[in-house]
Design an enzyme around this catalytic site. Structure first.
Site, PDB file in Angstrom:
ATOM      1  N   SER A 173       0.550  -1.695   0.235  1.00 42.76           N
ATOM      2  CA  SER A 173       0.522  -0.210  -0.334  1.00 42.76           C
ATOM      3  C   SER A 173       0.715   1.004   0.090  1.00 42.76           C
ATOM      4  O   SER A 173       0.000   1.928  -0.239  1.00 42.76           O
ATOM      5  CB  SER A 173      -0.667  -0.186   1.453  1.00 42.76           C
ATOM      6  N   CYS A 174       2.188   1.144   0.524  1.00 42.25           N
ATOM      7  CA  CYS A 174       2.828   2.192   0.134  1.00 42.25           C
ATOM      8  C   CYS A 174       3.838   2.717  -0.478  1.00 42.25           C
ATOM      9  O   CYS A 174       4.071   3.553  -1.443  1.00 42.25           O
ATOM     10  CB  CYS A 174       3.302   1.933   1.640  1.00 42.25           C
ATOM     11  N   PHE A 175       4.814   1.776  -0.867  1.00 45.56           N
ATOM     12  CA  PHE A 175       6.270   2.263  -1.618  1.00 45.56           C
ATOM     13  C   PHE A 175       5.705   2.228  -2.689  1.00 45.56           C
ATOM     14  O   PHE A 175       5.817   3.379  -3.968  1.00 45.56           O
ATOM     15  CB  PHE A 175       7.020   1.336  -1.546  1.00 45.56           C
TER      16      PHE A 175
END
Length: 427
Positions: free
Chosen positions: A264-266
């Site tokens: 969900s982030c990088f």
């Protein structure tokens, strides 16, 4: 202190439970009545190691959930915005949920006496807190930021699967605020943590989060690029990176070559920073390369597979691992997704297994076969692709004996079994 947390997803539920664990009184707010009911029963809305234990311990005591944002703001001193910021097709983040959360808090502030601090914890591009959230709060409340209420930015640096541990054992706590009173109140929440608080302004706090994740993503794509070169030269890239990682300026973390990064982030954060850079007239060539390498990386596995197995039409391919990483059921930007899509395009029959993420992947690929074990997926398979670093995959051995052809392409360097037609992605 009394804290309200707007949004009970991954970041919100972990934030709420951990603040309760250190002694604060917490009110979770969500528009989803089912989630609210779950939390009040002590049932986590997501899987995260340690979260169920914390909710079970504090639900109905120091932690309650509600759909009533006015009640939550009225009854607390600080409100955290922990809602999602999904990516648009161009990579830019969608702030509609953040705007809605800020609007509901602002309306509640209009009815509240006394000072209140609103903290953005959602990952947002630089200037969002000051140029989007703050004006909405002022408009809806009819009050003045810095005088009647405070605004701050407090980014999270949590690993999925280890988020509770990371929250309780931070390596950095960043608080960005334009007025000292707001910054000091947010810092007070972390008084019991063994970690220095970095004080800065909101846009810098926002940038710290993006720079942090973009650097880690860059290390991964760099390692994969070197790994691809090493493979062509007959060099063990893991041996190379083990030595490189001994340099204190580099460290060994995030240098393992493989199928690339997801979650969900990088991917979302790097793309969002690329979009922000272009908005201000800068071409972020390095960051664009980080994404380009990552998008190409998993497809190299199907190239290896075709070289070994030939035409894949009608062949049974076992895909082990669907989550973007081990110890989570999250499939967002999982490297298994482009692999499965490509295998389907090539006409392969896919038999997939993951200890936790099969249910999530069924919503993306409803027509492939989902197995209850690795052994079931491997039985009579013409080939196997390993996509996620689950511990149980490291122990696989006799299960490979039931394959029709023992072709195994490993995207994570975890298979230890012998007697296979084995090839690693970068080694």
């Amino acid at each position: 202190m009394k804290v309200s947390v707007i949004g009970s997803g991954y970041v919100g539920s972990v934030t709420a439970a951990c603040f309760a664990d250190v002694g604060h009184e917490v009110v979770c707010v969500d528009i989803d009545e089912k989630k609210v009911e779950q939390i009040n029963k002590g049932v986590p809305p997501i899987y995260e190691e340690g979260l169920e234990e914390l909710l079970g311990k504090y639900a109905g005591k120091r932690l309650i959930a509600t759909t009533d944002s006015v009640f939550a703001v009225q009854d607390t001193e600080i409100s955290f915005i922990c809602v999602g910021t999904p990516s648009g097709e161009d990579g830019s983040i969608d702030l509609s949920i953040v705007r809605a959360a800020a609007g509901s808090i602002g309306e509640a502030l209009a009815k509240k006496e006394g000072y209140h601090v609103v903290v953005v914890k959602s990952t947002v591009v630089p200037e969002t807190t000051e140029k989007v959230v703050l004006p909405i709060l002022e408009e809806k409340s009819g009050k003045k930021a810095g005088k009647d209420f405070g605004v701050a930015m407090n980014p999270e640096f949590l690993r999925e699967g280890k988020a509770v541990y990371d929250f309780m054992h931070p390596d950095k706590i960043v608080v960005g605020a334009n007025d000292r009173r707001a910054g000091d109140l947010v810092s007070e929440l972390y008084r019991g943590f063994d970690c220095e608080v970095t004080h800065t302004i909101p846009r810098t706090a926002e940038m710290i989060k993006y720079a942090n994740n973009s650097f880690l993503a860059t290390k991964i794509s760099f390692a994969n690029e070197i790994g691809n070169i090493c493979k062509k030269l007959g060099i063990d890239t893991y041996e190379v990176m083990q030595a490189v990682g001994k340099d204190f300026r580099i460290s060994p973390n995030f240098l393992n070559s493989g199928a690339g990064f997801g979650g969900s982030c990088f991917p979302k954060d790097v793309k969002a920073l690329i979009g922000k850079a272009k908005d201000i007239g800068y071409e972020p060539l390095l960051l664009e390369s980080v994404i380009a390498v990552n998008e190409k990386q998993p497809l190299l596995m199907t190239e290896i597979l075709e070289r070994k197995a030939g035409d894949l039409k009608g062949k049974k391919v076992a895909v082990l691992g669907l989550a973007f990483k081990n110890d989570t059921d999250d499939i967002r930007e999982s490297r298994a997704i482009p692999i499965i899509a490509e295998l389907l395009r090539l006409g392969a029959r896919i038999f997939a297994y993951d200890p936790m993420a099969a249910g999530s992947m069924k919503r993306v690929f409803p027509t492939i076969e989902y197995c209850k074990s690795a052994a079931e997926a491997l039985k009579d398979a013409d080939a196997c692709l390993v996509m996620t670093e689950w511990e149980e995959f490291k122990e696989l051995d006799a299960e490979f004996e039931d394959m029709k052809e023992k072709i195994v392409i490993d995207g994570r360097r975890i298979i230890r079994a012998k007697g296979l037609d084995y090839e690693g992605l970068c080694w």
